[in-house]
Write an enzyme that holds these catalytic residues in place. Sequence first.
Site, PDB file in Angstrom:
ATOM      1  N   LYS A  22      35.177  12.569 -19.724  1.00 49.73           N
ATOM      2  CA  LYS A  22      34.127  11.738 -20.341  1.00 49.73           C
ATOM      3  C   LYS A  22      33.551  12.428 -21.583  1.00 49.73           C
ATOM      4  O   LYS A  22      33.437  11.829 -22.640  1.00 49.73           O
ATOM      5  CB  LYS A  22      33.009  11.500 -19.315  1.00 49.73           C
ATOM      6  CG  LYS A  22      31.747  10.948 -19.907  1.00 49.73           C
ATOM      7  CD  LYS A  22      30.667  10.702 -18.878  1.00 49.73           C
ATOM      8  CE  LYS A  22      29.746  11.864 -18.580  1.00 49.73           C
ATOM      9  NZ  LYS A  22      28.752  12.202 -19.601  1.00 49.73           N
ATOM     10  N   ASN A  23      33.206  13.706 -21.440  1.00 51.48           N
ATOM     11  CA  ASN A  23      32.499  14.372 -22.539  1.00 51.48           C
ATOM     12  C   ASN A  23      33.414  14.772 -23.688  1.00 51.48           C
ATOM     13  O   ASN A  23      32.973  15.353 -24.673  1.00 51.48           O
ATOM     14  CB  ASN A  23      31.706  15.571 -22.000  1.00 51.48           C
ATOM     15  CG  ASN A  23      30.531  15.103 -21.152  1.00 51.48           C
ATOM     16  OD1 ASN A  23      30.185  13.921 -21.177  1.00 51.48           O
ATOM     17  ND2 ASN A  23      29.929  16.008 -20.396  1.00 51.48           N
ATOM     18  N   ARG A  92      23.152   9.212 -24.049  1.00 51.51           N
ATOM     19  CA  ARG A  92      22.732  10.300 -24.916  1.00 51.51           C
ATOM     20  C   ARG A  92      23.736  10.531 -26.062  1.00 51.51           C
ATOM     21  O   ARG A  92      23.366  10.792 -27.203  1.00 51.51           O
ATOM     22  CB  ARG A  92      22.610  11.555 -24.056  1.00 51.51           C
ATOM     23  CG  ARG A  92      22.542  12.857 -24.781  1.00 51.51           C
ATOM     24  CD  ARG A  92      21.174  13.129 -25.317  1.00 51.51           C
ATOM     25  NE  ARG A  92      21.156  14.346 -26.106  1.00 51.51           N
ATOM     26  CZ  ARG A  92      20.095  14.832 -26.704  1.00 51.51           C
ATOM     27  NH1 ARG A  92      18.955  14.214 -26.623  1.00 51.51           N
ATOM     28  NH2 ARG A  92      20.161  15.933 -27.408  1.00 51.51           N
ATOM     29  N   CYS A 116      20.843  10.362 -19.166  1.00 47.88           N
ATOM     30  CA  CYS A 116      20.268  10.795 -17.898  1.00 47.88           C
ATOM     31  C   CYS A 116      18.965  11.559 -18.136  1.00 47.88           C
ATOM     32  O   CYS A 116      18.868  12.371 -19.065  1.00 47.88           O
ATOM     33  CB  CYS A 116      21.254  11.690 -17.153  1.00 47.88           C
ATOM     34  SG  CYS A 116      22.594  10.767 -16.404  1.00 47.88           S
ATOM     35  N   ARG A 121      15.505  16.802 -23.725  1.00 39.66           N
ATOM     36  CA  ARG A 121      16.659  16.500 -24.561  1.00 39.66           C
ATOM     37  C   ARG A 121      16.300  16.050 -25.989  1.00 39.66           C
ATOM     38  O   ARG A 121      16.645  14.937 -26.410  1.00 39.66           O
ATOM     39  CB  ARG A 121      17.560  15.459 -23.871  1.00 39.66           C
ATOM     40  CG  ARG A 121      17.925  15.857 -22.452  1.00 39.66           C
ATOM     41  CD  ARG A 121      18.930  14.928 -21.823  1.00 39.66           C
ATOM     42  NE  ARG A 121      20.285  15.292 -22.165  1.00 39.66           N
ATOM     43  CZ  ARG A 121      21.358  14.629 -21.743  1.00 39.66           C
ATOM     44  NH1 ARG A 121      21.228  13.564 -21.001  1.00 39.66           N
ATOM     45  NH2 ARG A 121      22.565  15.019 -22.078  1.00 39.66           N
ATOM     46  N   PRO A 122      15.587  16.894 -26.744  1.00 35.54           N
ATOM     47  CA  PRO A 122      15.268  16.509 -28.125  1.00 35.54           C
ATOM     48  C   PRO A 122      16.513  16.557 -29.021  1.00 35.54           C
ATOM     49  O   PRO A 122      17.595  16.935 -28.564  1.00 35.54           O
ATOM     50  CB  PRO A 122      14.241  17.567 -28.551  1.00 35.54           C
ATOM     51  CG  PRO A 122      14.526  18.744 -27.703  1.00 35.54           C
ATOM     52  CD  PRO A 122      15.126  18.245 -26.413  1.00 35.54           C
ATOM     53  N   ASP A 305      26.651  20.659 -15.227  1.00 34.16           N
ATOM     54  CA  ASP A 305      27.067  19.352 -14.701  1.00 34.16           C
ATOM     55  C   ASP A 305      27.632  19.440 -13.278  1.00 34.16           C
ATOM     56  O   ASP A 305      27.825  18.417 -12.623  1.00 34.16           O
ATOM     57  CB  ASP A 305      28.110  18.706 -15.628  1.00 34.16           C
ATOM     58  CG  ASP A 305      27.512  18.352 -16.980  1.00 34.16           C
ATOM     59  OD1 ASP A 305      26.277  18.301 -17.081  1.00 34.16           O
ATOM     60  OD2 ASP A 305      28.285  18.139 -17.934  1.00 34.16           O
ATOM     61  N   ILE A 327      20.104  25.426 -18.359  1.00 35.37           N
ATOM     62  CA  ILE A 327      20.386  24.528 -19.487  1.00 35.37           C
ATOM     63  C   ILE A 327      19.345  23.417 -19.613  1.00 35.37           C
ATOM     64  O   ILE A 327      18.781  23.213 -20.687  1.00 35.37           O
ATOM     65  CB  ILE A 327      21.799  23.903 -19.355  1.00 35.37           C
ATOM     66  CG1 ILE A 327      22.865  24.987 -19.132  1.00 35.37           C
ATOM     67  CG2 ILE A 327      22.137  23.045 -20.585  1.00 35.37           C
ATOM     68  CD1 ILE A 327      23.105  25.921 -20.277  1.00 35.37           C
ATOM     69  N   ARG A 397      28.823   5.734 -14.447  1.00 36.36           N
ATOM     70  CA  ARG A 397      28.815   6.173 -15.849  1.00 36.36           C
ATOM     71  C   ARG A 397      29.863   7.245 -16.089  1.00 36.36           C
ATOM     72  O   ARG A 397      30.337   7.416 -17.209  1.00 36.36           O
ATOM     73  CB  ARG A 397      27.445   6.751 -16.216  1.00 36.36           C
ATOM     74  CG  ARG A 397      26.352   5.712 -16.227  1.00 36.36           C
ATOM     75  CD  ARG A 397      25.072   6.295 -16.713  1.00 36.36           C
ATOM     76  NE  ARG A 397      25.288   6.943 -18.003  1.00 36.36           N
ATOM     77  CZ  ARG A 397      24.370   7.556 -18.691  1.00 36.36           C
ATOM     78  NH1 ARG A 397      23.158   7.633 -18.235  1.00 36.36           N
ATOM     79  NH2 ARG A 397      24.653   8.113 -19.857  1.00 36.36           N
TER      80      ARG A 397
HETATM   81  N1  EPU Z   1      18.603  20.777 -26.960  1.00 34.50           N
HETATM   82  C1  EPU Z   1      17.481  20.853 -27.739  1.00 34.50           C
HETATM   83  N2  EPU Z   1      17.541  20.283 -28.982  1.00 34.50           N
HETATM   84  C2  EPU Z   1      18.653  19.652 -29.450  1.00 34.50           C
HETATM   85  C3  EPU Z   1      19.803  19.583 -28.619  1.00 34.50           C
HETATM   86  C4  EPU Z   1      19.745  20.162 -27.370  1.00 34.50           C
HETATM   87  O1  EPU Z   1      16.455  21.421 -27.360  1.00 34.50           O
HETATM   88  O2  EPU Z   1      18.652  19.160 -30.586  1.00 34.50           O
HETATM   89  C5  EPU Z   1      18.566  21.383 -25.599  1.00 34.50           C
HETATM   90  C6  EPU Z   1      18.744  20.340 -24.501  1.00 34.50           C
HETATM   91  O3  EPU Z   1      17.539  19.689 -24.197  1.00 34.50           O
HETATM   92  C7  EPU Z   1      19.307  21.181 -23.388  1.00 34.50           C
HETATM   93  C8  EPU Z   1      20.156  22.222 -24.127  1.00 34.50           C
HETATM   94  O4  EPU Z   1      19.678  22.240 -25.463  1.00 34.50           O
HETATM   95  O5  EPU Z   1      18.244  21.804 -22.723  1.00 34.50           O
HETATM   96  C9  EPU Z   1      21.664  21.973 -24.118  1.00 34.50           C
HETATM   97  O6  EPU Z   1      21.924  20.676 -24.595  1.00 34.50           O
HETATM   98  P1  EPU Z   1      23.293  20.265 -25.294  1.00 34.50           P
HETATM   99  O7  EPU Z   1      22.954  19.761 -26.656  1.00 34.50           O
HETATM  100  O8  EPU Z   1      24.278  21.370 -25.179  1.00 34.50           O
HETATM  101  O9  EPU Z   1      23.750  19.071 -24.358  1.00 34.50           O
HETATM  102  P2  EPU Z   1      24.235  17.615 -24.775  1.00 34.50           P
HETATM  103  O10 EPU Z   1      25.119  17.685 -25.949  1.00 34.50           O
HETATM  104  O11 EPU Z   1      23.064  16.708 -24.810  1.00 34.50           O
HETATM  105  C10 EPU Z   1      26.386  17.728 -23.307  1.00 34.50           C
HETATM  106  C11 EPU Z   1      26.987  16.882 -22.205  1.00 34.50           C
HETATM  107  C12 EPU Z   1      26.143  17.005 -20.958  1.00 34.50           C
HETATM  108  C13 EPU Z   1      26.132  18.480 -20.538  1.00 34.50           C
HETATM  109  C14 EPU Z   1      25.593  19.349 -21.696  1.00 34.50           C
HETATM  110  C15 EPU Z   1      25.632  20.818 -21.401  1.00 34.50           C
HETATM  111  C16 EPU Z   1      28.044  15.089 -23.416  1.00 34.50           C
HETATM  112  C17 EPU Z   1      28.114  13.654 -23.728  1.00 34.50           C
HETATM  113  N3  EPU Z   1      27.035  15.499 -22.653  1.00 34.50           N
HETATM  114  O12 EPU Z   1      25.060  17.229 -23.502  1.00 34.50           O
HETATM  115  O13 EPU Z   1      26.793  16.235 -19.941  1.00 34.50           O
HETATM  116  O14 EPU Z   1      25.315  18.638 -19.413  1.00 34.50           O
HETATM  117  O15 EPU Z   1      26.376  19.093 -22.878  1.00 34.50           O
HETATM  118  O16 EPU Z   1      26.912  21.220 -21.077  1.00 34.50           O
HETATM  119  O17 EPU Z   1      28.912  15.851 -23.822  1.00 34.50           O
HETATM  120  C18 EPU Z   1      26.936  14.931 -17.997  1.00 34.50           C
HETATM  121  O18 EPU Z   1      28.133  14.754 -18.252  1.00 34.50           O
HETATM  122  O19 EPU Z   1      26.414  14.583 -16.897  1.00 34.50           O
HETATM  123  C19 EPU Z   1      26.070  15.558 -19.011  1.00 34.50           C
HETATM  124  C20 EPU Z   1      24.745  15.492 -18.960  1.00 34.50           C
END
Ligand code: EPU
Length: 416
Positions: A22-23, A92, A116, A121-122, A305, A327, A397
């Site tokens: 998915k990711n 997201r 989710c 998640r900013p 995850d 995380i 999802r």
């Molecule tokens: N963060 C910030 N500011 C930002 C971006 C992120 O503070 O601008 C924080 C987040 O709030 C979090 C941390 O940084 O605390 C890591 O977030 P990251 O940006 O790495 O995560 P993401 O890109 O939003 C992806 C996956 C998630 C997975 C995370 C971590 C996708 C579509 N989503 O999310 O997958 O948990 O990386 O590995 O790739 C899932 O599949 O259930 C899922 C949530």
Amino acid sequence: MGKFVVCGGNRLFGEVNVHGAKNSVLPILAATVLCEDECIMDNCPDISDVGVTMEIIRALGGTAERSGSSLYVNSSGISKNEIPEMLMRRLRSSVIFLGSILAKCGRARCSIPGGCAIGKRPVNYHLNAFEAMGADARFDGKYIDVKVSEIKDSVVMLEMPSVGATENAMLFACLGERKTVIVNAAKEPEIVDLQEFLNKMGARVFGAGTSVVTIYGVKKLHGTKHKIIPDRIEAATYMIMTAAVGGKVNLKGVNFGHIRSVTDILSVCGADIEHSDNEICIKSDKRIGAYPMINTNPYPGFPTDAQSSLMAAMAVADGVSVIVENIFENRFTTAAELLKMGADITLEGKRAIIRGKQKLKGASVSSPDLRGGAALVTAAVCAEGETVIENTEYIERGYENFENILRRLGVQISNI
Ligand code: EPU
């Protein structure tokens, strides 16, 4: 609102063909916006997040069709630079379209993304990256508006290795005559898959899988064909479930190297794991042991995850386990549901202390999010009696055919 009814106690036996990640497919679909021809993606899971992402492409003016596990996407007709709010709210990763729309149209607008509820998640790292690359990024608390003001060489220093911010910066950097260096980039296998896809389209991206990714922008990208990597989290979910309830399951079409952090822990807990590069056989014939200290971390660390599923497994393990979630700040909501099933879990900030019980008992619970929902199914499979799990659309999802796969493995599960 969907519901699963699970009668626990059966061990799992059989085979699972793991789907595409998915990711990986979500950012790759966003990347197709960069090119003017058709792209074909094979091994794409048929899950609702992929369906919504295809709707985003259509809403922007492109076409996206599915045939079996292949997706055919043509972005030549893309003319809009704004993603409808209704679609933004659904997931997201909708925010990952910003980078490619910005590269293609010079401006991108959207509302704050949904997804989710596992933390704040900013999107500040994404916007800071765009700014460092010569864009003017504004966020008024509800809408994000990014405009290219200058195409220039740049160094993007990420405060933390954010998966999404790394992907957005990579996508924006691909077009235009410039060199971009992303420092402290995420190293997840999905980033490597995105690099491979972009380079097949004619991009020049180097270093994915390490903490420095370098992109030399090009004038144009062309269509291509690509097979999505296996879903390491789907594989981890079935492995953890098998370890917890017992049985013997063969996982096919996996990448063993991507899930070592999970198999290492399950082996220490007492599961028997044999593998080749693309196949894993997990066997568990006694109650698994606890694992004293599990830290979630960016890849190659233990994935956040898979944390909820592991918590469910540790709830029936022999001994005390501690999980530290590094995380997301709100990813222990599954614990409250596990307590209803008789689990013994204490939360202390980002630490969960889990005292394994011999048995959980069936109860009425609700999926708090995608991975939490799958974790509750793991708990239900291990529990005595019947468990009703509500809000199963969260599970849809991210897991294709979840209920049927489990039924084939021997789980008594129905969808009502
Ligand atoms: N963060 C910030 N500011 C930002 C971006 C992120 O503070 O601008 C924080 C987040 O709030 C979090 C941390 O940084 O605390 C890591 O977030 P990251 O940006 O790495 O995560 P993401 O890109 O939003 C992806 C996956 C998630 C997975 C995370 C971590 C996708 C579509 N989503 O999310 O997958 O948990 O990386 O590995 O790739 C899932 O599949 O259930 C899922 C949530």
